[in-house]
Design a protein around this motif. Structure first.
Motif, PDB file in Angstrom:
ATOM      1  N   LEU A 155     133.165  86.954 -34.296  1.00  0.00           N
ATOM      2  CA  LEU A 155     133.340  87.009 -32.758  1.00  0.00           C
ATOM      3  C   LEU A 155     133.477  88.565 -32.523  1.00  0.00           C
ATOM      4  O   LEU A 155     132.826  88.898 -31.491  1.00  0.00           O
ATOM      5  N   GLN A 156     134.035  89.127 -33.400  1.00  0.00           N
ATOM      6  CA  GLN A 156     134.118  90.747 -33.106  1.00  0.00           C
ATOM      7  C   GLN A 156     133.077  91.310 -33.187  1.00  0.00           C
ATOM      8  O   GLN A 156     132.665  92.228 -32.593  1.00  0.00           O
ATOM      9  N   TRP A 157     132.239  90.954 -34.292  1.00  0.00           N
ATOM     10  CA  TRP A 157     130.773  91.656 -34.124  1.00  0.00           C
ATOM     11  C   TRP A 157     130.011  91.132 -33.107  1.00  0.00           C
ATOM     12  O   TRP A 157     129.286  92.033 -32.684  1.00  0.00           O
ATOM     13  N   ILE A 184     127.629  93.423 -28.046  1.00  0.00           N
ATOM     14  CA  ILE A 184     127.722  93.340 -26.319  1.00  0.00           C
ATOM     15  C   ILE A 184     128.005  94.932 -25.991  1.00  0.00           C
ATOM     16  O   ILE A 184     127.372  95.321 -24.967  1.00  0.00           O
ATOM     17  N   ALA A 185     128.882  95.408 -26.435  1.00  0.00           N
ATOM     18  CA  ALA A 185     129.375  96.864 -26.115  1.00  0.00           C
ATOM     19  C   ALA A 185     128.081  97.690 -26.206  1.00  0.00           C
ATOM     20  O   ALA A 185     127.728  98.525 -25.678  1.00  0.00           O
ATOM     21  N   LEU A 205     129.763  95.725 -19.519  1.00  0.00           N
ATOM     22  CA  LEU A 205     129.361  95.026 -20.879  1.00  0.00           C
ATOM     23  C   LEU A 205     130.134  95.843 -22.142  1.00  0.00           C
ATOM     24  O   LEU A 205     130.619  95.131 -22.905  1.00  0.00           O
ATOM     25  N   VAL A 206     130.176  97.183 -22.029  1.00  0.00           N
ATOM     26  CA  VAL A 206     131.213  97.873 -22.781  1.00  0.00           C
ATOM     27  C   VAL A 206     132.409  97.381 -22.942  1.00  0.00           C
ATOM     28  O   VAL A 206     132.997  96.995 -23.875  1.00  0.00           O
ATOM     29  N   LEU A 207     132.989  97.132 -21.779  1.00  0.00           N
ATOM     30  CA  LEU A 207     134.265  96.867 -21.578  1.00  0.00           C
ATOM     31  C   LEU A 207     134.436  95.453 -22.329  1.00  0.00           C
ATOM     32  O   LEU A 207     135.608  95.139 -22.858  1.00  0.00           O
ATOM     33  N   VAL A 217     136.343  92.469 -29.327  1.00  0.00           N
ATOM     34  CA  VAL A 217     136.682  93.162 -30.437  1.00  0.00           C
ATOM     35  C   VAL A 217     138.144  93.062 -30.642  1.00  0.00           C
ATOM     36  O   VAL A 217     138.850  92.693 -31.633  1.00  0.00           O
ATOM     37  N   SER A 218     138.744  93.451 -29.550  1.00  0.00           N
ATOM     38  CA  SER A 218     140.410  93.829 -29.587  1.00  0.00           C
ATOM     39  C   SER A 218     141.109  92.545 -29.498  1.00  0.00           C
ATOM     40  O   SER A 218     142.401  92.528 -29.905  1.00  0.00           O
TER      41      SER A 218
END
Length: 302
Positions: free
Chosen positions: A127-129, A134-135, A286-288, A294-295
């Motif tokens: 999920l984090q990858w 996306i970021a 998208l970055v946010l 990730v977080s």
């Protein structure tokens, strides 16, 4: 290395306040730029903050400021910290504060990538990858220029400024990773802050003089900017940040980092009357979102 904790209510509240402060700092630097260059502002705030920090170092009886291991790591952290703010200062000369703050705060993505390879507790899940993918897609979108005609000089300057702000984010991430993986992970937060501030004052002040960016026109805005950046940003907020970094999982601290660029965008539009392009808004979203994915992994798993 001791185990870091997941975020609790106190850490979350502190992160929100820090995000507001850090979102405002680039806007203040840009506002005062006609009277004092961003590079000189950052150099002076670091030097003044060192003076405030000295009593805390003197009171710390367990200080190992001149320990050889700490000095080596501290020197590297000082260089990386100086590089981050040198790149940011140059970026603010070329692009808007709104652009700079959004791109600078892609740093948690690079921190997560760096720590993934070194610390079992910071390993990234599938999920984090996906959040990182996306970021990075969002970063690409922010650099797309909607104008189909020839690129203007102003657009070229903004493009270079955006690239410098992104490079500053990577330097910030490298600083965080160095702190986590070196002897500074167990050192007092005042020591780490001293290495950063003292080193950046010497290096950035020298660069400001060398590059002809040391001229100052003393105005109320200049004094206000220096006071804000010295007392609030360089001294208080960095002390809190390193305390959080020492006690909580670094990748989890990024859970609120998405607020900083939002505050920065809002302050830039409000105080500097900056306009934000549609592609930059989409890319920033998208970055946010990627940073949140990730977080937020730890909370979702819990």
């Amino acid at each position: 290395m001791d185990e870091r904790k997941a975020l609790d209510a106190k850490a979350s509240g502190l992160m929100i306040v820090l995000c507001m402060i850090w979102g405002l700092q680039q806007v203040i630097l840009k506002m005062a730029a006609p009277d004092i260059s961003p590079l000189m502002q950052i150099a002076l705030r670091s030097g003044l903050a060192v003076i405030l920090l000295l009593p805390l170092l003197w009171l710390d009886k367990n200080s190992q400021l001149f320990n050889r291991q700490n000095l080596k790591a501290g020197g590297l952290v000082a260089v990386l910290f100086s590089l981050e703010f040198f790149l940011l200062a140059q970026a603010l000369n070329l692009t808007s504060a709104s652009h700079a703050v959004v791109l600078l705060y892609t740093a948690p993505i690079f921190v997560a990538l760096g720590l993934h390879w070194k610390l079992p507790s910071e390993r990234l899940s599938v999920l984090q990858w996906s959040g990182i993918a996306i970021a990075f897609m969002g970063i690409v979108v922010t650099f797309i220029r909607p104008n189909q005609g020839p690129t203007t000089v102003l657009e070229q300057q903004m493009l270079w400024g955006d690239l410098l702000a992104l490079a500053a984010a990577i330097a910030w991430a490298a600083t965080t990773i160095t702190v986590r993986l070196s002897s500074l992970a167990q050192a007092a937060v005042t020591q780490t802050l001293f290495y950063q501030l003292a080193g950046s004052f010497v290096l950035l002040f020298s660069l400001a003089v060398f590059l002809g960016q040391s001229t100052i026109h003393f105005t109320p805005l200049v004094f206000g900017s220096l006071a804000f950046h010295t007392l609030i940003v360089s001294f208080a907020s960095f002390l809190v940040w390193f305390w959080l970094l020492r006690n909580y999982l670094a990748s989890r601290l990024g859970v609120f980092s998405f607020l900083t660029p939002l505050f920065g965008l809002a302050f830039g539009v409000w105080l500097l009357n900056e306009t934000v392009e549609l592609n930059f808004v989409v890319g920033s979203a998208l970055v946010l979102f990627g940073i949140v994915v990730v977080s937020l992994q730890g909370w979702l798993r819990k």
